[in-house]
Scaffold this active site. Structure first.
Site, PDB file in Angstrom:
ATOM      1  N   HIS A 268     140.748 -26.211 -17.682  1.00 16.80           N
ATOM      2  CA  HIS A 268     139.700 -25.187 -17.898  1.00 16.80           C
ATOM      3  C   HIS A 268     138.557 -25.818 -18.697  1.00 16.80           C
ATOM      4  CE1 HIS A 268     137.891 -21.336 -18.248  1.00 16.80           C
ATOM      5  NE2 HIS A 268     138.710 -20.732 -19.092  1.00 16.80           N
ATOM      6  N   HIS A 307     137.738 -25.818  -7.829  1.00 16.42           N
ATOM      7  CA  HIS A 307     137.539 -24.550  -8.539  1.00 16.42           C
ATOM      8  C   HIS A 307     138.316 -23.468  -7.804  1.00 16.42           C
ATOM      9  CE1 HIS A 307     135.553 -21.223 -10.566  1.00 16.42           C
ATOM     10  NE2 HIS A 307     135.120 -22.112 -11.431  1.00 16.42           N
ATOM     11  N   ASP A 363     131.990 -28.703 -15.077  1.00 15.55           N
ATOM     12  CA  ASP A 363     132.390 -29.703 -16.084  1.00 15.55           C
ATOM     13  C   ASP A 363     132.097 -31.140 -15.670  1.00 15.55           C
ATOM     14  OD1 ASP A 363     134.902 -27.415 -16.588  1.00 15.55           O
ATOM     15  OD2 ASP A 363     133.588 -28.086 -18.197  1.00 15.55           O
TER      16      ASP A 363
HETATM   17  C1  SDX Z   1     136.414 -24.295 -15.348  1.00 10.90           C
HETATM   18  O1  SDX Z   1     137.833 -20.050 -13.377  1.00 10.90           O
HETATM   19  C2  SDX Z   1     136.686 -20.364 -13.822  1.00 10.90           C
HETATM   20  O2  SDX Z   1     135.692 -19.704 -13.588  1.00 10.90           O
HETATM   21  C3  SDX Z   1     136.659 -21.573 -14.729  1.00 10.90           C
HETATM   22  C4  SDX Z   1     135.276 -22.078 -15.114  1.00 10.90           C
HETATM   23  C5  SDX Z   1     134.561 -21.110 -16.031  1.00 10.90           C
HETATM   24  O3  SDX Z   1     133.317 -21.171 -16.088  1.00 10.90           O
HETATM   25  O4  SDX Z   1     135.254 -20.382 -16.773  1.00 10.90           O
HETATM   26  O5  SDX Z   1     134.493 -22.299 -13.965  1.00 10.90           O
HETATM   27  C6  SDX Z   1     135.376 -23.390 -15.893  1.00 10.90           C
HETATM   28  O6  SDX Z   1     137.524 -24.256 -15.815  1.00 10.90           O
HETATM   29  C7  SDX Z   1     136.055 -25.213 -14.206  1.00 10.90           C
HETATM   30  C8  SDX Z   1     137.297 -26.034 -13.707  1.00 10.90           C
HETATM   31  C9  SDX Z   1     137.459 -27.237 -14.637  1.00 10.90           C
HETATM   32  N1  SDX Z   1     138.741 -27.918 -14.342  1.00 10.90           N
HETATM   33  C10 SDX Z   1     138.762 -29.134 -13.763  1.00 10.90           C
HETATM   34  O7  SDX Z   1     137.757 -29.736 -13.387  1.00 10.90           O
HETATM   35  C11 SDX Z   1     140.158 -29.735 -13.652  1.00 10.90           C
HETATM   36  C12 SDX Z   1     140.361 -30.322 -12.243  1.00 10.90           C
HETATM   37  N2  SDX Z   1     140.420 -29.217 -11.274  1.00 10.90           N
HETATM   38  C13 SDX Z   1     141.727 -28.752 -10.858  1.00 10.90           C
HETATM   39  O8  SDX Z   1     142.688 -28.754 -11.879  1.00 10.90           O
HETATM   40  C14 SDX Z   1     141.648 -27.485 -10.006  1.00 10.90           C
HETATM   41  O9  SDX Z   1     140.672 -27.700  -9.054  1.00 10.90           O
HETATM   42  C15 SDX Z   1     141.403 -26.147 -10.673  1.00 10.90           C
HETATM   43  C16 SDX Z   1     142.379 -25.883 -11.753  1.00 10.90           C
HETATM   44  C17 SDX Z   1     140.011 -26.070 -11.211  1.00 10.90           C
HETATM   45  C18 SDX Z   1     141.568 -25.080  -9.589  1.00 10.90           C
HETATM   46  O10 SDX Z   1     142.873 -25.158  -9.171  1.00 10.90           O
HETATM   47  P1  SDX Z   1     143.481 -24.151  -8.075  1.00 10.90           P
HETATM   48  O11 SDX Z   1     142.480 -23.144  -7.641  1.00 10.90           O
HETATM   49  O12 SDX Z   1     144.778 -23.671  -8.594  1.00 10.90           O
HETATM   50  O13 SDX Z   1     143.677 -25.075  -6.824  1.00 10.90           O
HETATM   51  P2  SDX Z   1     144.981 -25.837  -6.509  1.00 10.90           P
HETATM   52  O14 SDX Z   1     145.484 -26.510  -7.746  1.00 10.90           O
HETATM   53  O15 SDX Z   1     145.894 -24.899  -5.789  1.00 10.90           O
HETATM   54  O16 SDX Z   1     144.456 -26.991  -5.521  1.00 10.90           O
HETATM   55  C19 SDX Z   1     144.393 -26.801  -4.113  1.00 10.90           C
HETATM   56  C20 SDX Z   1     144.576 -28.205  -3.556  1.00 10.90           C
HETATM   57  C21 SDX Z   1     145.858 -28.900  -4.038  1.00 10.90           C
HETATM   58  O17 SDX Z   1     146.198 -29.880  -3.070  1.00 10.90           O
HETATM   59  P3  SDX Z   1     147.445 -29.525  -2.049  1.00 10.90           P
HETATM   60  O18 SDX Z   1     148.604 -29.124  -2.919  1.00 10.90           O
HETATM   61  O19 SDX Z   1     146.920 -28.398  -1.177  1.00 10.90           O
HETATM   62  O20 SDX Z   1     147.660 -30.812  -1.287  1.00 10.90           O
HETATM   63  O21 SDX Z   1     143.518 -29.058  -4.010  1.00 10.90           O
HETATM   64  C22 SDX Z   1     144.052 -30.089  -4.824  1.00 10.90           C
HETATM   65  C23 SDX Z   1     145.436 -29.653  -5.257  1.00 10.90           C
HETATM   66  O22 SDX Z   1     146.230 -30.785  -5.525  1.00 10.90           O
HETATM   67  N3  SDX Z   1     143.161 -30.211  -5.974  1.00 10.90           N
HETATM   68  C24 SDX Z   1     142.761 -31.377  -6.465  1.00 10.90           C
HETATM   69  C25 SDX Z   1     141.894 -31.043  -7.519  1.00 10.90           C
HETATM   70  N4  SDX Z   1     141.805 -29.707  -7.625  1.00 10.90           N
HETATM   71  C26 SDX Z   1     142.603 -29.189  -6.669  1.00 10.90           C
HETATM   72  N5  SDX Z   1     143.061 -32.652  -6.121  1.00 10.90           N
HETATM   73  C27 SDX Z   1     142.448 -33.607  -6.864  1.00 10.90           C
HETATM   74  N6  SDX Z   1     141.592 -33.368  -7.884  1.00 10.90           N
HETATM   75  C28 SDX Z   1     141.313 -32.106  -8.242  1.00 10.90           C
HETATM   76  N7  SDX Z   1     140.480 -31.866  -9.259  1.00 10.90           N
END
Ligand code: SDX
Length: 428
Positions: A268, A307, A363
């Site tokens: 997050h 996201h 981010d």
């Molecule tokens: C913020 O919610 C908000 O509004 C948050 C925010 C706000 O203003 O409050 O926007 C701020 O928190 C932005 C997000 C910052 N976090 C990151 O940058 C961390 C990296 N991102 C991931 O951890 C992830 O993308 C999330 C947590 C942001 C979202 O995760 P989801 O929606 O639960 O998606 P998921 O984990 O189910 O991923 C779907 C697929 C998966 O692959 P498969 O299992 O289908 O093969 O996408 C992949 C994930 O492994 N994936 C990624 C990835 N994010 C998702 N693979 C590599 N790198 C990534 N960053």
């Protein structure tokens, strides 16, 4: 003529149910009518991590993840970033409308009267180890404010709530600045309410008794735009925490401390810190392809990408990317930017990321700007928490005013052991 209802047939009993549809949702509690017997509890919806559950109705922030749209109280984020200021946006989020000039001056004056910390809070910050993570200090300090302003528990009094809003928005930058000065072993610079909100933060962090010290207006403006972009984002993890903790009707300091704790996580608001550490680990542009391969093998996350809602480019990331180049003109080009641009270039064309709709989020570039502003990396989540405080407070007040809301208490699906008798220890 079509009706706004859902007709559900329970194939276990052959019975049919008509469930009303409102705002493109059905009420989960309506599912309880669907039973197999009189003593059956009835159906529940099961939605781990609330992937498809609306927990509230809100008029604050609108996001369209597919179109990459973000609006605060109906105003597009691009226009607010271009024409507004963070304190004006904070007012918009809290009160629902853009202020008149007089009202904006009143609001800025009220906040400016609440920049100073209670001495007990200053002593608490000084009691932390010098290398304490600033988010730990910020989370603890906001919770400690609950002990300093006990009247804040009277949350039903709008005047009491409003004063806590001024105190939190006014004091949270000072807490963050003092946490920074404590970490670098320097005396605290007291707030200067003749400066803008972000210029005061930079001043409190940087001033070292230079005779001709002046905050760089380009950097103060860049930080103000970043604060606008971070102010609210509907029901994200930390805002949902603010609402959930607030629903037990404690004071806003305890709720906001919990929200800041939720924000701290690397998935997050802690992602901006994680992005910089990732870029530093990659080290050079030449190492980017090897890192991307690790990500595609599932060994690493590409921090700053992906996201839950945006399945298109995060509109905030677009604006931040532009601000980054303005800041680098005023400071110096950040060598890590080259790695970030290469990561983005590859990710935007690689099937792994494209198929998963992984785009840069808020981010990804913000950390590069904070680094150019010479903030220490571990300080970055504080720079997310400071502006998000106004969004958390707006959402908290909306929750309190919502007659449909009650104390948050989700259900569960129990899959543990069936009832069994206790076995004395010498018989186990
Ligand atoms: C913020 O919610 C908000 O509004 C948050 C925010 C706000 O203003 O409050 O926007 C701020 O928190 C932005 C997000 C910052 N976090 C990151 O940058 C961390 C990296 N991102 C991931 O951890 C992830 O993308 C999330 C947590 C942001 C979202 O995760 P989801 O929606 O639960 O998606 P998921 O984990 O189910 O991923 C779907 C697929 C998966 O692959 P498969 O299992 O289908 O093969 O996408 C992949 C994930 O492994 N994936 C990624 C990835 N994010 C998702 N693979 C590599 N790198 C990534 N960053």
């Amino acid at each position: 003529m079509s009706k706004d209802t859902l007709t559900i047939t329970d194939n276990r009993t052959g019975k049919t149910y008509e469930i009303p549809i409102e705002h493109n949702t059905i009420r989960a509690t309506d599912l309880r009518k669907i039973r197999v017997s009189e003593d059956d509890f009835g159906l529940m919806s099961y939605d781990p991590a609330f992937m498809n559950t609306a927990a509230c109705k809100s008029t604050i922030t609108y996001i369209d993840g597919d179109k990459g749209i973000l609006e605060y109280r109906g105003y597009p984020i691009e226009q607010l970033a271009e024409q507004s200021s963070y304190l004006e946006v904070a007012y918009l989020l809290i009160y629902g409308e853009l202020p008149s000039r007089e009202r904006l001056e009143w609001w800025k004056y009220r906040i400016s009267r609440h920049l100073f910390l209670h001495n007990s809070l200053v002593e608490l910050i000084q009691a932390f180890r010098y290398d304490a993570h600033p988010m730990g200090i910020l989370i603890s300090s906001v919770a400690a404010m609950s002990t300093l302003y006990p009247e804040a528990r009277n949350i039903d009094d709008p005047a009491v709530r409003e004063k806590q809003v001024w105190r939190i928005i006014g004091q949270i930058p000072t807490i963050a600045a003092f946490a920074y000065r404590h970490r670098i072993g320097r005396p605290f610079n007291l707030p200067d309410n003749s400066l803008s909100y972000t210029a005061n933060l930079l001043y409190m962090m940087d001033y070292m008794n230079q005779r001709d010290y002046e905050v760089n207006p380009v950097l103060a403006k860049a930080l103000d735009v970043l604060f606008i972009l971070h102010a609210d984002h509907e029901q994200n993890c930390s805002t949902s925490t603010m609402r959930s903790v607030g629903s037990s009707r404690g004071d806003p300091y305890c709720a906001l401390s919990a929200a800041a704790a939720a924000l701290y996580g690397p998935l997050h608001g802690g992602a901006n810190e994680a992005v910089l550490r990732m870029l530093q680990e990659i080290g050079t542009r030449a190492n980017v392809p090897a890192f991307i391969e690790k990500v595609k093998k599932g060994e690493r996350l590409l921090m700053g990408f992906g996201h839950r809602i945006y399945k298109n480019y995060d509109p905030r990331a677009k604006i931040i990317r532009k601000v980054a180049y303005e800041v680098f003109e005023a400071t110096e080009m950040n060598p890590l930017l080259e790695i970030a641009v290469e990561l983005e270039r590859i990710a935007l064309q690689d099937e792994y990321f494209v198929s998963r709709k992984l785009y840069p989020n808020v981010d990804f570039y913000s950390g590069l700007i904070y680094q150019a502003l010479r903030f220490p990396i571990e300080y970055f989540p504080c720079l997310f928490a400071i502006p998000r405080a106004s969004g958390w407070l707006a959402q908290w007040q909306e929750m309190l005013a919502d007659e449909e809301q009650k104390i948050t208490r989700p259900r569960q699906v129990y899959l543990g052991p069936a009832r069994r008798d206790y076995i004395p220890v010498d018989q186990r």
